[in-house]
Design a protein around this motif. Sequence first.
Motif, PDB file in Angstrom:
ATOM      1  N   ASP A 147       1.136  11.168  -0.763  1.00 44.51           N
ATOM      2  CA  ASP A 147       0.897  11.242  -2.203  1.00 44.51           C
ATOM      3  C   ASP A 147       2.121  11.797  -2.930  1.00 44.51           C
TER       4      ASP A 147
ATOM      5  N   VAL B  14      -2.050  11.134   3.189  1.00 45.83           N
ATOM      6  CA  VAL B  14      -3.349  10.606   2.766  1.00 45.83           C
ATOM      7  C   VAL B  14      -3.590   9.312   3.553  1.00 45.83           C
TER       8      VAL B  14
ATOM      9  N   ASN C 205      -4.868   5.475   3.026  1.00 49.29           N
ATOM     10  CA  ASN C 205      -5.249   4.369   2.147  1.00 49.29           C
ATOM     11  C   ASN C 205      -6.065   3.361   2.944  1.00 49.29           C
TER      12      ASN C 205
ATOM     13  N   THR D 171      -8.606  -0.339   2.891  1.00 51.97           N
ATOM     14  CA  THR D 171      -8.889  -1.596   2.211  1.00 51.97           C
ATOM     15  C   THR D 171     -10.252  -2.100   2.643  1.00 51.97           C
TER      16      THR D 171
ATOM     17  N   ASN E 251      -9.580  -1.250  -2.829  1.00 52.36           N
ATOM     18  CA  ASN E 251      -8.705  -0.251  -2.220  1.00 52.36           C
ATOM     19  C   ASN E 251      -9.185   1.161  -2.567  1.00 52.36           C
TER      20      ASN E 251
ATOM     21  N   GLN F 143      -8.737   5.684  -1.275  1.00 51.18           N
ATOM     22  CA  GLN F 143      -7.859   6.669  -0.642  1.00 51.18           C
ATOM     23  C   GLN F 143      -8.667   7.879  -0.196  1.00 51.18           C
TER      24      GLN F 143
ATOM     25  N   SER G  57      -8.068  11.802   0.844  1.00 55.00           N
ATOM     26  CA  SER G  57      -7.135  12.924   0.905  1.00 55.00           C
ATOM     27  C   SER G  57      -7.924  14.165   1.277  1.00 55.00           C
TER      28      SER G  57
END
Length: 520
Positions: A251, A257, A259, A261, A304, A306, A308
């Motif tokens: 990030d 992080v 990512n 899909t 998408n 994310q 974290s």
Amino acid sequence: MKWMNYRFVLFLIAFIAGVALSLPSFLHLKEGPKITLGLDLQGGLHMLLGVDTKKAVESKIKSVASAIKYYAEDNDILIDELRVTPEGVTFKLLDNDDASKIEKFLQEQKGLEVKKEGLTYTVTFTPQEIESIKEYAIKQAVDTIRNRLDQFGLAEPTVAKQGKDKILVELPGIKTAEQEQRVRKLIAKAAHLQLMAVDEERQARVNQMTPEEAAEYGDVILKDRHGRKYLIKEIPILDGSMITDARVAFDQNNQPVINFTLNSQGAKIFGDFTAKNVGKRLAVVLDNVIYSAPVIRERIGGGNGQISGGFTVEEAHDVAIALRSGALLAPVYMEEKRSVGPSLGADSIKASMIALLSGFVLVVLFMIVYYGIAGIIADIALIANLFLIIGIMALFGATLTLPGMAGIVLTVGMAVDANVIINERIRELLRQGVSIRKAIEQGYKNAMSAILDANITTLIAAIVLYAYGTGPIKGFAITMSIGILASMLTAIVGTHGIYEALIEKIERSKNLNLWFGIKV
């Protein structure tokens, strides 16, 4: 250069290539291709895992509830009191006019039993479907664990179903406690990702609420990594089964992080939910721990997302592997664990080398005593064959196990067997008074069918062993297959090329006892 011929040149190239590819393994060089030793030779970790298949059924029930909820919202069907129980899903239909639509949807779902009392529906699995879910959970656990370990970078781990609901895992090269702990966490990690809605209406009093009270509202209480409590809608918006990829990124603060899909179905569900819930929070839940609960600012399209939450780079890497390889439908637990020490592996190598060398020396001596120089030529082909086996295995990064070494010992005998057949055919012709040159050519021609039949049938058996065997059986099959193919080159093409190179010297000598071990 009369002695040069294409067979001899091919043999020389194969011999030199075999030696060059084998040297890094024999001399333990840092550069170059090297053979990886299996668990039984270099030590490692042996584990027997159990699979909690009941959890797989419970997880599947939640998936059915999510599907019902999404279908109802997507088709403007009003339902209430949607609940998940260990046995199934219950919900109440508010408008009888929607009964035909919801019942048609439920009928299309495989393995469901639907009971209706008034406008209240109870959805459960059939007994056959429950057994099918449990069997699939075990198979999926085997495939998922194997996929995770392959992506982790371990050399040819053994992962196989054992008995009805057990999984055998063998990991060569795991020598430190840190390596063992990391691999065990990766194997056992459920990696069950869920995107879940926060119950904004009751979140303020989550700290005073009991799990039983939360359940009355169709909620569950979950904690984040810092111990903060959240009141979450029990039925997830979507889960990790819709993930197609997961990668580590960084990030704006240079913190790791993940990512991810989603597939097309997941992307549509995600986009529709975020569009309808702007200003509310969406919890990213991994293995029942909340990693983040951001406020939805706008519709999120493209599928998408994310994750974290203060990962280390190593943790993020392992979580991404787990997400890519798929969530475990059922948790696995340790039933048996033992470490195979390098000292045991060293003993195995020592015993195997004694067997290999003693067998090799006896075969070499027998061939020289019985066939003379023809035996020496066969022995040269045998040495080339051994170098080729080791070299090819090193080139493709194959793992050598104890059964694999047994395969090499067996290949030694098979490689010599071809030359025994050829030499006997040559000797028969020489006793009949056939010229040396013609005896050699006819000897190879007459022996070819028997050699090909024996090698092809053995190769087929090795291929079947590799296709249906596991772990050490595959290692045996690989060395056998490489040995058979190498022996076809060295014992047939190679020795024939050597005879062609030496034919004039043999004819001038006329000493058949020296060259072929016979007196005419």
